[in-house]
Design a protein around this motif. Sequence first.
Motif, PDB file in Angstrom:
ATOM      1  N   ASN A   1       3.949  -0.025   4.317  1.00  0.00           N
ATOM      2  CA  ASN A   1       2.595  -0.348   4.761  1.00  0.00           C
ATOM      3  C   ASN A   1       2.076  -1.480   3.889  1.00  0.00           C
ATOM      4  N   GLU A  37       0.829  -1.196   0.000  1.00  0.00           N
ATOM      5  CA  GLU A  37       0.000   0.000   0.000  1.00  0.00           C
ATOM      6  C   GLU A  37       0.868   1.253   0.000  1.00  0.00           C
ATOM      7  N   THR A  46      -0.842  -2.898   4.778  1.00  0.00           N
ATOM      8  CA  THR A  46      -2.176  -2.297   4.849  1.00  0.00           C
ATOM      9  C   THR A  46      -2.035  -1.069   5.734  1.00  0.00           C
ATOM     10  N   GLN A  47      -3.098  -0.309   5.869  1.00  0.00           N
ATOM     11  CA  GLN A  47      -3.039   0.911   6.670  1.00  0.00           C
ATOM     12  C   GLN A  47      -2.693   0.614   8.130  1.00  0.00           C
TER      13      GLN A  47
END
Length: 366
Positions: A352, A330, A354-355
């Motif tokens: 990242n 991401e 994911t967040q």
Amino acid sequence: MKNEKIEMNRKRIVNVNPLALCCIVLSFAVVNTQAQDLNIGSMIQPIPMSAKFISDTSYIWGGTLVKSHIDQKYHLFYSRWPRRYGMSAWVTSSEVAHAVSDSPFGPFKFKDIALPHRGAEYWDGMYTHNPTVHFFNGKYYLYYVGNFGDGKITSPQLNWTHRNNQRIGVAIADDPNGPWKRFDKPIIDISSDTTAHDAQMVANPSVTQMPDGRFLMVYKAVARKKPQPFGGPVVHLTAIADRPEGPFLKQNKPVFTVEDVDFPAEDPFVWYQDNCYYAIVKDMKGSFTNAGRSLVLFYSFDGLDWKLAKHPLVSDLNIKWADGSTQKLEALERPQLFFENGKLVALLCAVNETQGHSYNVQIPLK
């Protein structure tokens, strides 16, 4: 008298040794070729799992690496904050931590907090973030971002008071194990002129030594021309100092800009190599290549005027692991280079997946 001086200068030019003039031209051509041909992207190698620095309890972000001339170990400085607070709590809760390894590719073991919170009465008392470490003139310099504010965790939203109170500082030590000496004032503060490019906040410093012994800093700046609380435009500025701790004289000319784009770049890492300055920069939205959000390379002959390199793409959001797998990320941010014996060894980045899942990697360079 004036005509005599003109004639004397004309004779000097005419009488220049042709061989010397040829060498000057050839030297410039070689420098220009080196600047155009540097291709960091082609140097990237698969990442060993030992070079993935991750924590179950903390977000890990923005690593920077130095080898100690004292213990000969590799010292990693990075940002961390509790996972339970959420990703956006970086702006209120980050602290610069310190880990050590026998190899630049890990595994790294946490050792201590290099720049802990020290109270709201200090300009950097409630937050230290995005470090970059250097060894200059026999001492270690840890440049970083600090802030202060109300301390409220507002994740998933940013605490805008803390965000806009960001300033740039430096800590100094004789040994990367510390102790680190911090200062009561930032080395780069916002400008008092409310129309200035850095009237709202400053952050994310990168520093290199210039060939004349001075020190060049490139830093992120936010103006107050756009609506609050974000402000903007977001640009990058340069500053020059005689000493690594400053004082730094701002040059006030934005770099890495794109017409009609208010926030094209972030996270520059600047260095000097082969008679040329280089910077790896995060391309926020694909303003500089067709690769979208990515890392791109710029070059400059004076550190003040920057151009996109001939091979601009350093990396897109795909990374390769030593087991043969490829992973789409991401985010791939906060590029920092590690040199050993004058040679490029590793590209450090914050990741990242994911967040809510972040860590650092040290990417080998061929």
